[in-house]
Design a protein around this motif. Sequence first.
Motif, PDB file in Angstrom:
ATOM      1  N   CYS A  89       0.843  -1.188   0.000  1.00  0.00           N
ATOM      2  CA  CYS A  89       0.000   0.000   0.000  1.00  0.00           C
ATOM      3  C   CYS A  89       0.880   1.240   0.000  1.00  0.00           C
ATOM      4  O   CYS A  89       2.101   1.162   0.163  1.00  0.00           O
ATOM      5  N   LEU A  90       0.237   2.385  -0.189  1.00  0.00           N
ATOM      6  CA  LEU A  90       0.918   3.655   0.007  1.00  0.00           C
ATOM      7  C   LEU A  90       0.958   3.965   1.503  1.00  0.00           C
ATOM      8  O   LEU A  90       0.130   3.475   2.277  1.00  0.00           O
ATOM      9  N   ARG A  91       1.894   4.779   1.906  1.00  0.00           N
ATOM     10  CA  ARG A  91       2.107   5.042   3.334  1.00  0.00           C
ATOM     11  C   ARG A  91       0.823   5.470   4.030  1.00  0.00           C
ATOM     12  O   ARG A  91       0.502   4.994   5.118  1.00  0.00           O
ATOM     13  N   LYS A  92       0.054   6.339   3.410  1.00  0.00           N
ATOM     14  CA  LYS A  92      -1.145   6.884   4.045  1.00  0.00           C
ATOM     15  C   LYS A  92      -2.202   5.812   4.297  1.00  0.00           C
ATOM     16  O   LYS A  92      -3.089   5.995   5.135  1.00  0.00           O
ATOM     17  N   ASP A  93      -2.131   4.688   3.584  1.00  0.00           N
ATOM     18  CA  ASP A  93      -3.157   3.654   3.679  1.00  0.00           C
ATOM     19  C   ASP A  93      -2.747   2.472   4.544  1.00  0.00           C
ATOM     20  O   ASP A  93      -3.476   1.479   4.625  1.00  0.00           O
ATOM     21  N   LEU A  94      -1.590   2.562   5.230  1.00  0.00           N
ATOM     22  CA  LEU A  94      -1.135   1.441   6.043  1.00  0.00           C
ATOM     23  C   LEU A  94      -2.111   1.114   7.185  1.00  0.00           C
ATOM     24  O   LEU A  94      -2.382  -0.067   7.437  1.00  0.00           O
ATOM     25  N   PRO A  95      -2.667   2.096   7.901  1.00  0.00           N
ATOM     26  CA  PRO A  95      -3.666   1.743   8.941  1.00  0.00           C
ATOM     27  C   PRO A  95      -4.865   0.990   8.371  1.00  0.00           C
ATOM     28  O   PRO A  95      -5.358   0.046   8.999  1.00  0.00           O
ATOM     29  N   LEU A  96      -5.332   1.396   7.189  1.00  0.00           N
ATOM     30  CA  LEU A  96      -6.439   0.686   6.546  1.00  0.00           C
ATOM     31  C   LEU A  96      -6.054  -0.754   6.238  1.00  0.00           C
ATOM     32  O   LEU A  96      -6.835  -1.690   6.485  1.00  0.00           O
ATOM     33  N   LEU A  97      -4.857  -0.958   5.710  1.00  0.00           N
ATOM     34  CA  LEU A  97      -4.407  -2.304   5.364  1.00  0.00           C
ATOM     35  C   LEU A  97      -4.349  -3.194   6.610  1.00  0.00           C
ATOM     36  O   LEU A  97      -4.775  -4.354   6.574  1.00  0.00           O
ATOM     37  N   ILE A  98      -3.836  -2.670   7.710  1.00  0.00           N
ATOM     38  CA  ILE A  98      -3.744  -3.446   8.946  1.00  0.00           C
ATOM     39  C   ILE A  98      -5.139  -3.772   9.473  1.00  0.00           C
ATOM     40  O   ILE A  98      -5.411  -4.902   9.910  1.00  0.00           O
ATOM     41  N   ASP A  99      -6.051  -2.821   9.411  1.00  0.00           N
ATOM     42  CA  ASP A  99      -7.420  -3.072   9.868  1.00  0.00           C
ATOM     43  C   ASP A  99      -8.086  -4.179   9.053  1.00  0.00           C
ATOM     44  O   ASP A  99      -8.742  -5.069   9.607  1.00  0.00           O
ATOM     45  N   LEU A 100      -7.937  -4.121   7.743  1.00  0.00           N
ATOM     46  CA  LEU A 100      -8.556  -5.132   6.891  1.00  0.00           C
ATOM     47  C   LEU A 100      -7.890  -6.495   7.079  1.00  0.00           C
ATOM     48  O   LEU A 100      -8.559  -7.540   7.014  1.00  0.00           O
ATOM     49  N   LEU A 101      -6.576  -6.507   7.303  1.00  0.00           N
ATOM     50  CA  LEU A 101      -5.881  -7.756   7.577  1.00  0.00           C
ATOM     51  C   LEU A 101      -6.443  -8.405   8.837  1.00  0.00           C
ATOM     52  O   LEU A 101      -6.779  -9.604   8.845  1.00  0.00           O
ATOM     53  N   ALA A 102      -6.569  -7.636   9.890  1.00  0.00           N
ATOM     54  CA  ALA A 102      -7.080  -8.178  11.154  1.00  0.00           C
ATOM     55  C   ALA A 102      -8.523  -8.659  11.010  1.00  0.00           C
ATOM     56  O   ALA A 102      -8.889  -9.732  11.512  1.00  0.00           O
ATOM     57  N   GLU A 103      -9.326  -7.886  10.306  1.00  0.00           N
ATOM     58  CA  GLU A 103     -10.722  -8.256  10.146  1.00  0.00           C
ATOM     59  C   GLU A 103     -10.877  -9.564   9.389  1.00  0.00           C
ATOM     60  O   GLU A 103     -11.682 -10.431   9.772  1.00  0.00           O
ATOM     61  N   GLN A 104     -10.093  -9.750   8.348  1.00  0.00           N
ATOM     62  CA  GLN A 104     -10.213 -10.977   7.561  1.00  0.00           C
ATOM     63  C   GLN A 104      -9.664 -12.190   8.309  1.00  0.00           C
ATOM     64  O   GLN A 104     -10.202 -13.293   8.181  1.00  0.00           O
ATOM     65  N   LEU A 105      -8.603 -11.987   9.086  1.00  0.00           N
ATOM     66  CA  LEU A 105      -8.054 -13.104   9.850  1.00  0.00           C
ATOM     67  C   LEU A 105      -8.950 -13.487  11.028  1.00  0.00           C
ATOM     68  O   LEU A 105      -9.101 -14.666  11.351  1.00  0.00           O
ATOM     69  N   ARG A 106      -9.561 -12.495  11.652  1.00  0.00           N
ATOM     70  CA  ARG A 106     -10.311 -12.750  12.884  1.00  0.00           C
ATOM     71  C   ARG A 106     -11.774 -13.130  12.645  1.00  0.00           C
ATOM     72  O   ARG A 106     -12.325 -13.942  13.387  1.00  0.00           O
ATOM     73  N   GLU A 107     -12.403 -12.542  11.623  1.00  0.00           N
ATOM     74  CA  GLU A 107     -13.849 -12.678  11.486  1.00  0.00           C
ATOM     75  C   GLU A 107     -14.291 -13.089  10.079  1.00  0.00           C
ATOM     76  O   GLU A 107     -15.184 -12.473   9.506  1.00  0.00           O
ATOM     77  N   PRO A 108     -13.698 -14.114   9.497  1.00  0.00           N
ATOM     78  CA  PRO A 108     -14.172 -14.521   8.164  1.00  0.00           C
ATOM     79  C   PRO A 108     -15.614 -15.011   8.237  1.00  0.00           C
ATOM     80  O   PRO A 108     -16.009 -15.674   9.199  1.00  0.00           O
ATOM     81  N   ALA A 109     -16.391 -14.683   7.205  1.00  0.00           N
ATOM     82  CA  ALA A 109     -17.818 -15.011   7.225  1.00  0.00           C
ATOM     83  C   ALA A 109     -18.076 -16.485   6.952  1.00  0.00           C
ATOM     84  O   ALA A 109     -19.023 -17.070   7.479  1.00  0.00           O
ATOM     85  N   PHE A 110     -17.272 -17.105   6.110  1.00  0.00           N
ATOM     86  CA  PHE A 110     -17.484 -18.489   5.685  1.00  0.00           C
ATOM     87  C   PHE A 110     -18.922 -18.686   5.189  1.00  0.00           C
ATOM     88  O   PHE A 110     -19.648 -19.573   5.652  1.00  0.00           O
ATOM     89  N   ASP A 111     -19.283 -17.848   4.248  1.00  0.00           N
ATOM     90  CA  ASP A 111     -20.624 -17.910   3.665  1.00  0.00           C
ATOM     91  C   ASP A 111     -20.760 -19.172   2.812  1.00  0.00           C
ATOM     92  O   ASP A 111     -19.891 -19.455   1.976  1.00  0.00           O
TER      93      ASP A 111
END
Length: 937
Positions: free
Chosen positions: A604-626
């Motif tokens: 990512c670009l530097r300004k978007d690193l917090p977003l990338l970390i948030d999305l990483l955590a969300e996908q690892l912790r709370e996958p929907a498994f639809d």
Amino acid sequence: MRNTQHTKTLLTILALATFPGFLGAGEATEIEGYKWIRELGGIEEYLLEGNGLTVLLMEDHSAPVATFMVTYLVGSRNEVTGSTGSTHLLEHLMFKGTEKFNKAKGTDPTRLMQNVGALINATTWYDRTNYYANLPNDHLEMVIEIEADRMRNLLLRDEDRQPEMTVVRNEFERGENDPVRALLKEIYQAAFVAHPYHHSTIGWRSDIEKVSIEKLREFYNTFYWPNNATVSVIGDFQKEEILGMIMKYYGRIPSSPHPIPVMYTEEPEQKGPRRVTLKRNGQLGVVSIAHKIPEGLHEDTFALSVLERILSSGKNSRFYKLLTDKGLAVDVFLWNFPFHDPGLFAPFVFMTPGTTHESVEEIVLKEYENIKSNGVTEEEVDRAISQILADTAYARDGSFSIASVLNETISMGDWTFYLRYPEEVAKVTPADVQRVVETYLVEDHSTTGYFIPVIPGGGSPAEAAPQQFSPESSALFYRRPGLSEIDRLTGTAVSKSSKAESGSTSKNQESSYSAAVVKNKIHGIEVLSLKTGVKDVVTISGSFPAGDVFSPKHNSAIADLTGNMLDKGTAQKGKFELAEQLEKVGASLSFSVSSHLLGISGQCLRKDLPLLIDLLAEQLREPAFDPEELEKLKKQRTGELKQLLEDPNYLASDLLGRLVFPKDHPNNQPSVEEVIEDIKSVSVDDLRAFHKSTYGPDSMILAAVGDLDAKELQTSIRQAFKNWTGGANIPSYEPAGRRNPGHEETVYMSDKPSVSVRLAMASGLRKTDDDYLDLMMGTYILGGNFAARLMQTVRDEEGLTYGIGSRMSDDLYSDGLWRISATFAPQLLEKGLASTHRELKRWYEEGITEEELAAKKTTLIGSYKVRLATTGGLAGRILSFVQMGRPVSYLDQYPKDLQAIRLEDVNSAIQRYLNPDDMITVMAGSVEQEGEKESGE
């Protein structure tokens, strides 16, 4: 409304942070013997007045590494019937030497460059040929001298052409193994009647075999002159010094004694649709619909680039939603490369089982008509522009990436296109996109291609997952599969990277990488961050134990499907919303499943690193498994696995693992057919149970490198992963021992004119074992690169193969595999195997020499430094060392360990761990079965 402020921000990042001076031309710098042409975006252009050589310079002192590249304006578009493939064959012969630099004198140019750690190669394509070295900067003068010398002093002997012809013919045969590449070749032949884009870069087989050395010398003497070449130097150097070197070696060469011939043939207007059908052995159906588009420098190239992203980039692209998400395609790749002359815009749709060619073609054409009638949205255009601008920044991560894109724009006819591209793309409007669809994607200018797979031995076509056709990315707008001379053989290169023991130190670089690494433990996650000199780009690499070995014994597919479901939606967001958050800022985040680990990759670009970390955590912790998404994934994965059944390389390696290792060993993987059966029974409950028992921060490692603030990164991780617990531990394994010694087995495949060969046995070593580096060094000397023994003899001297090499697998948790990999034409298989066994036996019985050891130490230490010159290289190396249990200081210790390797230890390790008589041999391809030859005579 369009997000114009976001676009302006991205342009400012590119203009000011990456290339100071992008917004205007610099001041003229007078250098004797050169004419200063211009300066744009930190790149200076000079003309060597004595001979017309163009020189492009860009200084970057972030790492003690530089790339030297020579681009000749000659490609397959300059060939005619009878000499197709000559450009590419000549590229091969350029490595055979000159009077000064040749193997007989011990000054082989390949050895000289690779022995100092240079990553060298050459590629040929339609409009150009290029030669390059990415190397420690203190060896630049040697490379400049070699390149200048072979510009006009090439030996060009028929005794070199003859074995190299069979090498190139094997390269041709390897390409024929891939039905999708064969389909692309058919489409080009039908689409272009007059223009020489009609024939592929590698040429026709008969021309490869029969072109004379006199014809090749004529070709060389026509095009290899300084006034038909551009030298690009990117990286850590001083301008006056490098211009002096170029003058010293290139200045003595005259310009061509004749005008360089101009290729003036124009393709006549196509007056109606054309169709081609390719039927051959395979597992997947493929549809491609190609339309004529203008030359790369045309103003509509920018709108076509945006259209490409709207149609095929990411989960919110139109083709993904229409084809992949609906289970009709495994993947869609869009061929859209700006050439010197008009080219093709062509999606390739790789179909899932049960999908018909006609239905896919109808969907693609209907979508084109939809855009003509209804246009595209502002949101789609904004997202595409953001992706392109972000990719522009990523493509400037390292000197080689920059030189690679310049190489393509030079061949298009104007290197400044490289700098204009992001600015012009940012101006594209929805109306522009709609207009180019109306103008170019018309039926009368189309060529449609079907690949119809035929089951071996007859029977109805088997629709399944396609050959994944995704050309190597040389940079943002130019993702292409060029023909490479020093081919990176599958599985032959040992990964080495980073800081070397000698050479100049860059003025802006720390003397020690490890001293600059910030290490923290956050919620159980080992976090390592390193700020480098790259501007605005951040790369993350990570892992934790959740690989295939953790799948329940009753089903081998559960770990793989769990990892592949992570980006299919979370408890908070659907998959399209997740994708939108990444795509609108041009970021990427992906997961991979290996035998032991779940791998994490992001950029990512530097300004978007917090977003990338948030999305990483969300996908690892709370996958929907639809459940619906799981069914789609199961169909896609089944298709992808079926595609592997047509890959000789895969089938040879796959069978090898089961022959070498016992059943409970992690390197003994179930067969493709077994995994496909397991996929059928997997449920969302299986995935949820696996996720609960295996996923968690215990043993998780995350490395982040680039333009970052360590404290801000730590804060983001601390917030995103708060209260996450759990995880798994790597099991222990008994050594494999030696199974099936001397066993030989063949996988018979039809329609595969290049046979994949593996000779292997268990090494008995893990990557962390004391003797690993010793045996690795010996293995590298045998077959680690072009200058190694196997390539120098079996390929270079005898011409029996395009590629052969040896390697050790870098298993961390169990003993790994030692193997030789090669490809041979069926008629040369017996000779190829005999030569391979001869060299293996000589290496085993006689050992290596002190001279070889010294040379390869320099090679590996130098290439280590070169590979750490990008954020991806550094992040990957940090992750690898921490996975090994090494301290961060091993970044600096590793080259010292390489330097400390002793001759007697290497030769002892070869004798202790290997035995040629115990090697298992596996061959896969169109091998003559016993009695077949006799019955056919």
